[in-house]
Design an enzyme around this catalytic site. Structure first.
Site, short mmCIF file in Angstrom:
data_model
loop_
_atom_site.label_atom_id
_atom_site.label_comp_id
_atom_site.label_asym_id
_atom_site.label_seq_id
_atom_site.Cartn_x
_atom_site.Cartn_y
_atom_site.Cartn_z
CB VAL A 91 -1.02 -0.02 1.18
CG1 VAL A 91 -0.34 -0.01 2.52
CG2 VAL A 91 -1.97 1.16 1.08
NE ARG A 171 -6.08 2.64 2.39
CZ ARG A 171 -5.68 3.36 1.35
NH1 ARG A 171 -6.54 3.68 0.41
NH2 ARG A 171 -4.43 3.76 1.23
NE ARG A 252 6.78 1.94 3.75
CZ ARG A 252 5.85 0.97 3.78
NH1 ARG A 252 5.54 0.40 4.94
NH2 ARG A 252 5.24 0.57 2.68
CG ASP A 276 5.97 -4.44 11.44
OD1 ASP A 276 6.53 -5.54 11.63
OD2 ASP A 276 5.31 -4.17 10.42
CG HIS A 300 8.23 -4.15 7.08
ND1 HIS A 300 8.77 -3.07 6.42
CD2 HIS A 300 6.90 -4.09 6.81
CE1 HIS A 300 7.82 -2.41 5.78
NE2 HIS A 300 6.67 -3.01 6.01
CB SER A 303 0.78 -6.86 5.36
OG SER A 303 2.00 -7.07 4.65
#
Ligand SMILES: NC(=O)c1ccc[n+]([C@@H]2O[C@H](COP(=O)([O-])OP(=O)(O)OC[C@H]3O[C@@H](n4cnc5c(N)ncnc54)[C@H](O)[C@@H]3O)[C@@H](O)[C@H]2O)c1
Length: 338
Positions: A91, A171, A252, A276, A300, A303
């Protein structure tokens, strides 16, 4: 179908890609998929190799890339005018020079929405683990130094009824706020845009960034990495936070100034952090942040569920397929028109 003089469209996929997405690309008539063979495909394709491959005749019409790939003007120039679209399986698109892509009239795709709930679940996990010192608890058991029960042994901080400040109520921010409502948290948000009606649906109240820092027990940046957000969490920001505050960064790494974070954690300016994302990734175990007991770092993986990554792969593939068919990308990067 986008015209290509009858020749098949060529798509360069820069590294191993879930079968779910690959299948869609391979089912599309007149589309040729080029992907590195294993074991090379497991690692990010080196920038110079990507540049060389893009420059080689007969060239590529589409590039399917990942957040590990730097997509800049130099790389796009090596691809030349045959390249029509770039689709990233992420994303976030801070690894792509969006202006350089739009200058060259490329369509740009990314993979929003499908990862929102998966990432939000994980953020709750990092948040709870950090506040409740779960990694420290696991460590004492593994190291066989489980101390005797004592009133304040392994005490952390409550999540329920905490005041949580979300910087960037998009979101994922909304999905995190929705989950935290179940913990009876007070939700504050700050954003480049004020959206009171939408925020009200998750009980979030707008505050200025400084207020968010000062009032929150838990601070969660969830804005994209841009010039404005680079280093947003610096010594000044940490100085405005509560001494008991917890920072949870799953956006990030560059949004946080890591030297300042180290000092803030070491000196007790803030209480703990759960990360993360870092700079660099992977972060070496020798990094000073890794040695801090009040800093939990994971690689990381917000997701990283099979279903989520497969969904992301399908969307990244569908963006390429739409470009091939001459259609509007179903998930175009905001501000890019095609
Ligand atoms: N750790 C991971 O694996 C992982 C996974 C997915 C997304 N992310 C990160 O999370 C970010 C958010 O994803 P999303 O889908 O919610 O994006 P989104 O675009 O829906 O939400 C971003 C929000 O940030 C706001 N914003 C933009 N610029 C800002 C600024 N300068 N100051 C304050 N607010 C600003 C936007 O208005 C928006 O409300 C992504 O950009 C990505 O970097 C990380």
């Amino acid at each position: 179908m986008a015209s290509n003089g009858g020749e098949p469209w060529r798509v360069l996929v820069t590294r191993s890609f879930p079968e779910a997405g690959l299948l869609l690309l391979r089912e599309e008539p007149n589309l040729e998929v080029v992907i590195p063979d294993e074991p090379d495909a497991s690692d990010a394709m080196p920038y110079d190799k990507m540049k060389k491959m893009l420059a080689e005749a007969p060239g590529y019409d589409a590039l399917l890339c990942f957040l590990t790939d730097k997509i800049d003007a130099e790389l796009l120039d090596s691809a030349g005018s045959r390249l029509k679209t770039v689709s990233t399986m992420s994303v976030g698109y801070n690894h792509m020079d969006v202006a350089a892509c739009t200058d060259r009239k490329l369509s740009l795709g990314h993979t929003p929405d499908v990862l929102t709930n998966t990432v939000a679940d994980f953020i709750l996990g990092v948040l709870i683990a950090t506040c409740r010192r779960i990694p420290a608890g696991v460590k004492v058991v593994k190291d066989d130094v489980w101390g005797k029960w004592a009133p304040l042994y392994m005490c952390g901080r409550d999540v329920h009824h905490a005041t949580v400040g979300i910087m960037g109520l998009g979101r994922i921010g909304m999905a995190v706020a929705k989950r935290l409502a179940g913990f009876d948290c007070e939700i504050l948000y700050s954003d480049a845009f004020r959206m009171d009606e939408r925020a009200a649906t998750v009980g979030a109240t707008y505050v200025e960034f400084d207020d968010l820092l000062a009032r929150s027990d838990i601070v969660i940046p969830l804005c994209p990495l841009t010039a404005e957000t680079t280093g947003l969490f610096d010594a000044t920001a940490f100085g405005k936070m509560k001494k008991t505050a917890v920072l949870v960064n799953c956006s990030r790494g560059e949004i946080v100034n890591q030297d300042a974070l180290y000092d803030a954690l070491k000196n007790g300016t803030i209480w703990a952090a759960g990360l993360d994302v870092t700079v660099p990734e992977p972060l070496p175990a020798s990094d000073k942040l890794v040695g801090l007991e009040n800093c939990m770092i994971v690689p990381h993986m917000a997701s990283a569920t099979v279903a989520c990554r497969e969904d992301m792969a399908r969307i990244a593939a569908r963006n390429v397929i739409a470009a091939h068919r001459g259609e509007k990308l179903p998930h175009a990067v905001p501000g890019t028109s095609k």
